[in-house]
Design an enzyme around this catalytic site. Structure first.
Site, PDB file in Angstrom:
ATOM      1  CG  HIS A   1       5.803  -6.835  -0.128  1.00 52.70           C
ATOM      2  ND1 HIS A   1       7.118  -6.499   0.077  1.00 52.70           N
ATOM      3  CD2 HIS A   1       5.129  -5.653  -0.115  1.00 52.70           C
ATOM      4  CE1 HIS A   1       7.230  -5.178   0.213  1.00 52.70           C
ATOM      5  NE2 HIS A   1       6.040  -4.653   0.108  1.00 52.70           N
TER       6      HIS A   1
ATOM      7  CG  ASP B   1       3.608   1.579  -5.146  1.00 50.19           C
ATOM      8  OD1 ASP B   1       2.775   0.645  -5.183  1.00 50.19           O
ATOM      9  OD2 ASP B   1       4.444   1.725  -4.230  1.00 50.19           O
TER      10      ASP B   1
ATOM     11  CE1 TYR C   1      -2.561  -4.069   4.361  1.00 48.13           C
ATOM     12  CE2 TYR C   1      -1.533  -2.867   6.184  1.00 48.13           C
ATOM     13  CZ  TYR C   1      -1.791  -3.006   4.832  1.00 48.13           C
ATOM     14  OH  TYR C   1      -1.286  -2.080   3.946  1.00 48.13           O
TER      15      TYR C   1
ATOM     16  CG  HIS D   1       2.834  -0.840   5.706  1.00 47.25           C
ATOM     17  ND1 HIS D   1       2.516   0.422   5.268  1.00 47.25           N
ATOM     18  CD2 HIS D   1       1.713  -1.593   5.538  1.00 47.25           C
ATOM     19  CE1 HIS D   1       1.264   0.431   4.833  1.00 47.25           C
ATOM     20  NE2 HIS D   1       0.737  -0.783   5.005  1.00 47.25           N
TER      21      HIS D   1
ATOM     22  NE  ARG E   1      -0.433  -1.598   0.162  1.00 44.48           N
ATOM     23  CZ  ARG E   1      -0.303  -2.899   0.392  1.00 44.48           C
ATOM     24  NH1 ARG E   1      -0.459  -3.380   1.607  1.00 44.48           N
ATOM     25  NH2 ARG E   1      -0.033  -3.730  -0.589  1.00 44.48           N
TER      26      ARG E   1
ATOM     27  CD  GLU F   1       1.294   2.232  -2.762  1.00 41.47           C
ATOM     28  OE1 GLU F   1       0.908   1.065  -2.960  1.00 41.47           O
ATOM     29  OE2 GLU F   1       2.484   2.550  -2.629  1.00 41.47           O
TER      30      GLU F   1
ATOM     31  CG  HIS G   1      10.138   0.528  -2.434  1.00 38.81           C
ATOM     32  ND1 HIS G   1      10.218  -0.690  -1.820  1.00 38.81           N
ATOM     33  CD2 HIS G   1       8.815   0.809  -2.482  1.00 38.81           C
ATOM     34  CE1 HIS G   1       8.999  -1.123  -1.514  1.00 38.81           C
ATOM     35  NE2 HIS G   1       8.137  -0.231  -1.916  1.00 38.81           N
TER      36      HIS G   1
ATOM     37  CG  HIS H   1       7.755   4.114  -1.353  1.00 41.96           C
ATOM     38  ND1 HIS H   1       7.738   4.066  -2.732  1.00 41.96           N
ATOM     39  CD2 HIS H   1       6.731   3.323  -0.948  1.00 41.96           C
ATOM     40  CE1 HIS H   1       6.752   3.265  -3.132  1.00 41.96           C
ATOM     41  NE2 HIS H   1       6.115   2.808  -2.068  1.00 41.96           N
TER      42      HIS H   1
ATOM     43  CD  GLU I   1       2.962   2.356   0.359  1.00 42.13           C
ATOM     44  OE1 GLU I   1       2.526   1.195   0.404  1.00 42.13           O
ATOM     45  OE2 GLU I   1       3.973   2.686  -0.285  1.00 42.13           O
TER      46      GLU I   1
ATOM     47  CG  ASP J   1      18.018 -22.939 -23.189  1.00 42.98           C
ATOM     48  OD1 ASP J   1      16.997 -23.174 -22.504  1.00 42.98           O
ATOM     49  OD2 ASP J   1      18.135 -23.298 -24.377  1.00 42.98           O
TER      50      ASP J   1
ATOM     51  CG  ASP K   1       0.558  -2.387  -3.942  1.00 40.78           C
ATOM     52  OD1 ASP K   1       0.947  -1.742  -4.931  1.00 40.78           O
ATOM     53  OD2 ASP K   1       1.126  -2.323  -2.830  1.00 40.78           O
TER      54      ASP K   1
HETATM   55  N1  GLY Z   1       3.974  -1.948  -3.971  1.00 40.01           N
HETATM   56  C1  GLY Z   1       4.922  -1.901  -2.941  1.00 40.01           C
HETATM   57  C2  GLY Z   1       4.680  -0.758  -2.074  1.00 40.01           C
HETATM   58  O1  GLY Z   1       3.574  -0.287  -1.978  1.00 40.01           O
HETATM   59  O2  GLY Z   1       5.571  -0.190  -1.490  1.00 40.01           O
HETATM   60 MN    MN Z   2       4.272   1.781  -2.192  1.00 42.22          MN
HETATM   61 MN    MN Z   3       2.211  -0.452  -3.543  1.00 39.80          MN
END
Ligand code: GLY
Ligand code: MN
Ligand code: MN
Length: 489
Positions: free
Chosen positions: A282, A311, A424, A392, A441, A443, A403, A396, A420, A62, A300
């Protein structure tokens, strides 16, 4: 229905309405009403758009996951409660003698349920607080007299069949089933042909992207706040970081900062990965108990403030000093990010940003000896079909979703986007071992302007030497000691 409408139009005393907490800087009903007006203006002739609230998700027995409203539903109503459906008509309709161009169905008041879960707006509260033209209670939707066949277009998002039937009258499950019945929706039909008869499950998304992709002044204020909070989290972690801390502890510091500044949620599951963990794009397990001296940690995280999420990613050396190889990779990613930011302005195609970063990363990795050349056979990993070390995209929209909905043609003024790039290099990759275990990364969040872009996340250092300097600063967490856990000994 006439009776219901009559009742609804009677003014109720504000004292009887549920008191939902609204922060002074939250979006107000005028904002949401304007968004409905804008959508109506974009809708095709003789059409109706239907939006459903997000489903409630069961966690165990529950216990339920924290509820999060569907961003489109929130954008158009400001309603944060589950179980509801919104109808927006292009043209005024005469329904049971009343003229209206929007209707919202919401949960009814329930003293016992509110005792456990807190106040509900109910239909009267919804009509007043959300300023929708008419609101009904969900169980009235079944008898709601609407002939969907008379519209040229019935616009909605297709269903994922992931809504549980709670057996409560007028729950989201019922609302969806009743809508399908009224609109002549046949299971699976629109998956094959998304525009069938007058039903259309594709056009609405474009309209919502056009609207949500361009931020209003009120939205920008909230995005700025979410970004500021997130960058302060990064700065506090830079100061507090030392080898031996756990990934979860670092996550905790970020999220403590978010809460301290009033951010209600994380905009997405926080990613805190040291070494190879940072190479998992991720990575959300964040379980490493003791981050090792010499490792890089990729963080991140984005605070969600009144619905809007930042982000932001920073990658920092756990011991405060980049190694030679770490710095070479870091500075290359920085160069790629800055070059993309330098090209950013209204009118530039989105794709230019990624192309700019990819070219710099690929050329840089050739110079460093990680790729033989920039030819596809040297750069693309045949197992994933992606660029081996930069697998990647780079940009975005951000907003109500991390996103976020938005168009990906040309950049436009008042879009809020990320840039970003990343590199890697997992242990065991074809590169020389000296590069292994390096994840980077960077970003940042940007507001697109007529002549360029504004870096919103400038409160957290981005350059390698600036990060090293910040990491030398005193941390409020240095003397923060909790008692040792003795349980289980
Ligand atoms: N945190 C997910 C991305 O950077 O798109
Ligand atoms: Mn992002
Ligand atoms: Mn991110």
């Amino acid at each position: 229905m006439k009776k219901v409408l009559g009742l609804l139009l009677c003014l109720v005393s504000a004292a009887t309405l549920a008191q939902q907490k609204v922060a002074p800087d939250d979006l107000n009903s005028e904002f949401h009403k304007e968004r409905r007006t804008e959508l109506r203006a974009k809708m095709p002739n003789n059409s109706v758009a239907i939006f459903f609230a997000n489903p409630v998700r069961n966690r165990a027995n529950d216990v339920y996951y924290i509820y999060h409203q569907d961003p489109n539903f929130y954008y158009l109503t400001g309603h944060k409660e589950p179980h509801g459906v919104l109808l927006i008509f292009k043209d005024e309709q005469k329904i049971d003698g009343e003229k209206l161009d929007e209707i919202l169905f919401v949960r009814g008041r329930d003293a016992l349920k509110e005792l456990y879960d807190g106040p509900r707006l109910g239909k009267d509260g919804a009509a007043e607080k959300l300023d929708v033209q008419v609101a009904f209670e969900n169980p009235d939707f079944e008898a709601f007299n609407i002939d969907f066949s008379k519209f040229d277009k019935v616009l909605f998002y297709d269903f994922h069949n992931d809504v549980r039937n709670t057996k409560e009258e007028g729950d989201l499950y019922d609302l969806i089933e009743q809508f399908k019945e009224k609109a002549g929706y046949k299971q699976g039909e629109l998956a094959i042909e998304p525009q069938k008869n007058n039903l259309d499950v594709v056009a609405l998304d474009t309209l919502m992207r056009e609207l949500r992709g361009i931020k209003t002044k009120e939205e920008l204020d909230l995005v700025r706040k979410a970004v500021d909070i997130s960058t302060i989290g990064q700065v506090e972690v830079m100061k507090a970081m030392r080898p031996g801390m756990s990934e979860a502890e670092i996550q905790g510091i970020h999220e403590f900062v978010f809460k301290k500044y009033g951010a209600e949620y994380e905009g997405y599951p926080s990613i805190v990965g040291a070494g190879n963990h940072g190479c998992i794009l991720h990575y959300i397990d964040n379980y490493k108990p003791a981050i090792e001296d010499g490792e890089l940690i990729l963080m991140d995280l984005g605070a969600e403030y009144h619905g809007y999420t930042a982000d932001v990613t920073r990658t920092i050396p756990v011991n405060g000093k980049f190694t030679k190889e770490q710095k070479l990779i870091y500075d290359l990613v920085y160069e790629a990010q800055q070059a993309a930011a330098d090209t950013c302005k209204a009118g530039i195609p989105f794709t230019v940003l990624y192309e700019t970063t990819r070219e710099i990363v690929n050329n840089g990795l050739v110079e460093l000896g990680l790729y033989e050349s920039t030819a596809d056979e040297d750069v693309i990993n045949p197992e994933t079909g992606r660029n081996r070390y930069y697998p990647h995209g780079c940009c975005h929209h951000i907003g109500l979703d991390v996103h976020d909905k938005g168009m990906y043609g040309n950049l436009e003024e008042n879009m809020t986007i990320t840039i970003e790039p990343g590199i890697y290099i997992m242990d065991g990759s074809p590169a020389d071992e000296k590069w292994w275990g390096i994840p980077v990364r960077i970003e940042d969040d940007y507001l697109i302007t007529k002549d360029g872009c504004e870096l919103l996340s400038d409160k957290a250092p981005r350059k390698s030497d600036e990060i090293e300097r910040m990491m030398k600063e005193e941390s409020i967490f240095t003397d923060y000691q909790l008692p040792e856990l003795k349980s289980g000994e």
